[in-house]
Scaffold this active site. Sequence first.
Site, short mmCIF file in Angstrom:
data_model
loop_
_atom_site.label_atom_id
_atom_site.label_comp_id
_atom_site.label_asym_id
_atom_site.label_seq_id
_atom_site.Cartn_x
_atom_site.Cartn_y
_atom_site.Cartn_z
N ASP A 150 0.01 5.90 -1.12
CA ASP A 150 -0.77 7.31 -0.87
C ASP A 150 -2.79 6.58 -1.15
OD1 ASP A 150 1.63 7.48 -2.00
OD2 ASP A 150 1.15 8.74 -3.65
N LEU B 224 0.38 -1.31 0.19
CA LEU B 224 -0.06 -0.46 0.26
C LEU B 224 0.48 1.43 -0.38
CD1 LEU B 224 -2.96 0.80 2.39
CD2 LEU B 224 -0.69 2.34 2.35
N GLU C 85 5.60 16.33 -5.48
CA GLU C 85 4.39 15.12 -6.05
C GLU C 85 2.47 15.70 -5.02
OE1 GLU C 85 5.95 11.28 -6.39
OE2 GLU C 85 6.42 10.97 -4.90
N TYR D 82 -1.92 5.63 -10.81
CA TYR D 82 -0.97 6.26 -9.96
C TYR D 82 -2.02 6.86 -9.37
CZ TYR D 82 3.74 4.96 -11.14
OH TYR D 82 4.73 4.11 -11.85
N SER D 83 -1.76 8.10 -8.22
CA SER D 83 -2.11 8.81 -7.19
C SER D 83 -2.99 10.04 -8.00
CB SER D 83 -1.37 9.52 -6.67
OG SER D 83 -0.90 8.55 -5.35
N GLN E 177 -3.31 3.07 -2.97
CA GLN E 177 -2.24 2.72 -3.63
C GLN E 177 -1.98 1.76 -3.50
OE1 GLN E 177 -0.13 4.79 -6.91
NE2 GLN E 177 -2.58 4.95 -6.64
C1 FRU Z 1 4.01 9.51 -4.09
C2 FRU Z 1 3.35 9.03 -5.51
C3 FRU Z 1 3.29 9.43 -5.86
C4 FRU Z 1 2.73 8.63 -7.61
C5 FRU Z 1 2.02 7.36 -6.55
C6 FRU Z 1 2.48 5.99 -7.27
O1 FRU Z 1 4.46 8.47 -3.44
O2 FRU Z 1 4.87 9.14 -5.89
O3 FRU Z 1 3.32 10.22 -7.33
O4 FRU Z 1 0.98 9.58 -8.37
O5 FRU Z 1 3.33 7.91 -5.68
O6 FRU Z 1 2.63 5.31 -6.56
#
Ligand code: FRU
Length: 486
Positions: free
Chosen positions: A43, A41, A225, A102-103, A59
């Site tokens: 974000d 796991l 990010e 992704y996030s 995630q």
């Molecule tokens: C932050 C990150 C985000 C990305 C995601 C990928 O931890 O690197 O920028 O979208 O995790 O899992």
Amino acid sequence: MNPLQQELQRAILTEQHDLRNLVVQDFWRQAFHEMPPTGWLNDPNGLCQFNGVYHLYYQFSPIDVAGGLKYWGHKTSKDLVYFQDEEVFLYPDQPFDLHGVYSGSAFIKDNELHFFYTGNVKLEGDYDYINSGREQNTIHVVSKDGFTITSRKQVLGMADYPPGFSQHIRDPKIVQYKDSFYMILGARTRSDQGDLLVYSSTDLSEWNYQGTLLESNPSLGYMWECPDLFTLNGQDILIISPQGMEAEVDKYQNVYQSGYFLGEMDWQWCRFKQSGHFQELDYGFDFYAPQTFEDEQGRRMMIAWMGLPDIEPNYSNPTVAFGWQHTMTLPRELVFLNGKLYQKPLPAYQQLRRELITRHLTVNGECNDQQLFGEVYELSINIEQLTSFFAVHLREDTEISFHATNGQLCLSHGESGYGRTLRRLALEQLDSLTIFSDRSSLEVFINEGEYVLTSRFYPKPGKDRISFSGEASINICKWDLIKADN
Ligand code: FRU
């Protein structure tokens, strides 16, 4: 669900079966923090409360404990204390997100949920994947209930991003101002500076580039990010997770940071005018990629990943051997008071409190009390008087200490830190500590949430003494915490 997703779902469930048997054997499985059912796991994503139900997407690599291909896992809750695992919400199964969903975040409009996330694509070839070989597409998902998907479309792609930027552009967050919607994206420039892109829209489908949100600043690293922007008690607050900042003695000690600026949002020019410097949200070893949302009671809630990328070989997580890795922080309410941002544990967690022990203790040297022990608990310490040094010792080898003479608060672990040794922060005065100890994590709220330290640690079973040292007079309350279904 399309046939490919159905087959993927079946394959994942089969592989998860063996992992689940490992997870249940792990002593370090969390008792009251959210962790993946199996696998990896990171974000929190798409946080929201919709028709009374809290949604925590995240995630998720369900069958790759080291964090491979990313999906959106899903949990729901009625109270942010008891969560239920739901089916995977998003699979990386489209040409625009083949190397990871992704996030991203959620936005509620006209009783529908709108999710925006980054579709990660890596081309095959000899690329650096920073300035070449990568796509980070922005995808819009509509759902009427948070479980099923009505539409899923790409709204921005590499051709829509401005020149001068690398191919690292991700983690959309939507904010509304008057009748317009704004999307903020984290970005890395070609000259390796962190930045934020702003797009605007009147319908959530067509997006137009407006410029960059903030003056970029080389001391704040090469990539920002997971941006977040909100107003709390009249104060505009911008959160980012920068990568590449230089460590200082009692600041920026982790590989990457998460923090905020206070300032003022100028919507006419889409610029955030910061009024102060970057401040970290947490001083522990494991805190990254926080996301906030406003719930139906109007509270600004924050959940972060209790972990960080790229931590090895400095420290490691022994739960990998048990088929899972990482957890979320407790949900925290953000409160802006007297010019300061506070993080408060939610009162709803008080329902987990069981046996209470209270003491008034005069600490003079070493102070042990045979009745004070535990592994899963909340410990609240109010300081009546403190001369020069005071420390709490807990679990196997963890110490939280305050040195009044040089104004420093320290968190240290021995072997149980699996490489995590010492974190410190500058603190003028210690009035209180509220400590949430779970099987493999610690959250320390200082002075009612003025500062927080969040860390994973892996103390051996049965190493459960709580003792004190130094010179102080304190009042303590300690509750065992138990989740009814545990
Ligand atoms: C932050 C990150 C985000 C990305 C995601 C990928 O931890 O690197 O920028 O979208 O995790 O899992």
